[in-house]
Design a protein around this motif. Structure first.
Motif, PDB file in Angstrom:
ATOM      1  N   PHE A  98       0.853  -1.182   0.000  1.00  0.00           N
ATOM      2  CA  PHE A  98       0.000   0.000   0.000  1.00  0.00           C
ATOM      3  C   PHE A  98       0.887   1.229   0.000  1.00  0.00           C
ATOM      4  O   PHE A  98       1.766   1.384   0.869  1.00  0.00           O
ATOM      5  CB  PHE A  98      -0.905   0.016   1.232  1.00  0.00           C
ATOM      6  N   GLY A 100      -0.384   4.935  -0.822  1.00  0.00           N
ATOM      7  CA  GLY A 100      -1.434   5.828  -1.296  1.00  0.00           C
ATOM      8  C   GLY A 100      -2.665   5.045  -1.761  1.00  0.00           C
ATOM      9  O   GLY A 100      -3.799   5.483  -1.620  1.00  0.00           O
ATOM     10  N   LYS A 101      -2.407   3.893  -2.302  1.00  0.00           N
ATOM     11  CA  LYS A 101      -3.463   2.969  -2.702  1.00  0.00           C
ATOM     12  C   LYS A 101      -2.877   1.552  -2.668  1.00  0.00           C
ATOM     13  O   LYS A 101      -1.661   1.389  -2.555  1.00  0.00           O
ATOM     14  CB  LYS A 101      -3.979   3.300  -4.107  1.00  0.00           C
ATOM     15  N   ALA A 102      -3.740   0.576  -2.796  1.00  0.00           N
ATOM     16  CA  ALA A 102      -3.276  -0.811  -2.789  1.00  0.00           C
ATOM     17  C   ALA A 102      -2.721  -1.202  -4.146  1.00  0.00           C
ATOM     18  O   ALA A 102      -3.260  -0.831  -5.185  1.00  0.00           O
ATOM     19  CB  ALA A 102      -4.428  -1.740  -2.424  1.00  0.00           C
ATOM     20  N   TYR A 103      -1.624  -1.917  -4.108  1.00  0.00           N
ATOM     21  CA  TYR A 103      -1.020  -2.471  -5.311  1.00  0.00           C
ATOM     22  C   TYR A 103      -0.978  -3.988  -5.186  1.00  0.00           C
ATOM     23  O   TYR A 103      -0.674  -4.522  -4.109  1.00  0.00           O
ATOM     24  CB  TYR A 103       0.397  -1.935  -5.515  1.00  0.00           C
TER      25      TYR A 103
END
Length: 114
Positions: A98, A100-103
């Motif tokens: 993660f 900023g966002k999930a990868y």
């Protein structure tokens, strides 16, 4: 932007071992917490293991004592050593982080035959 690429899956007999690898792009790997998840056919994706930037680890109860997560910051890679594999470990295994966002990676298939 973080790209994750898993490798190391395959077919193994009950009781066997596999080591999964997840290579991450970018220069921020050392500060990222990393995780492994898996998804069996017809089931929801579930947590397997995680490792913090400081190398603290946590495991799902179902894999404790059999799986080990580790990281090599010099190689931007996180590993999942899986021992004493069982048929119920059969799943697609995904690497996750993660920022900023999930990868998520694309996943690698692990099949344990009985």
């Amino acid at each position: 932007q973080v790209q994750l690429v898993e490798s190391g899956g395959g077919l193994v007999q009950t009781g066997g071992s596999l080591r999964l690898s997840c290579a991450a792009s970018g220069s921020i790997f050392s500060i990222l917490g990393m995780g492994w998840y898996r998804q069996a056919p017809g089931k929801l994706r579930e947590f397997v293991a995680q490792i913090t930037s400081g190398s603290s680890t946590d495991y799902a109860d179902s894999v404790k004592g059999r799986f080990t997560i580790s990281r090599d910051n010099a190689k931007n890679t996180v590993y999942l050593q899986m021992n004493s594999l069982k048929p119920e470990d059969t799943a697609v295994y995904y690497c996750n982080t993660f920022w900023g966002k999930a990868y998520w990676g694309q996943g690698t298939q692990v099949t344990v035959s009985s």
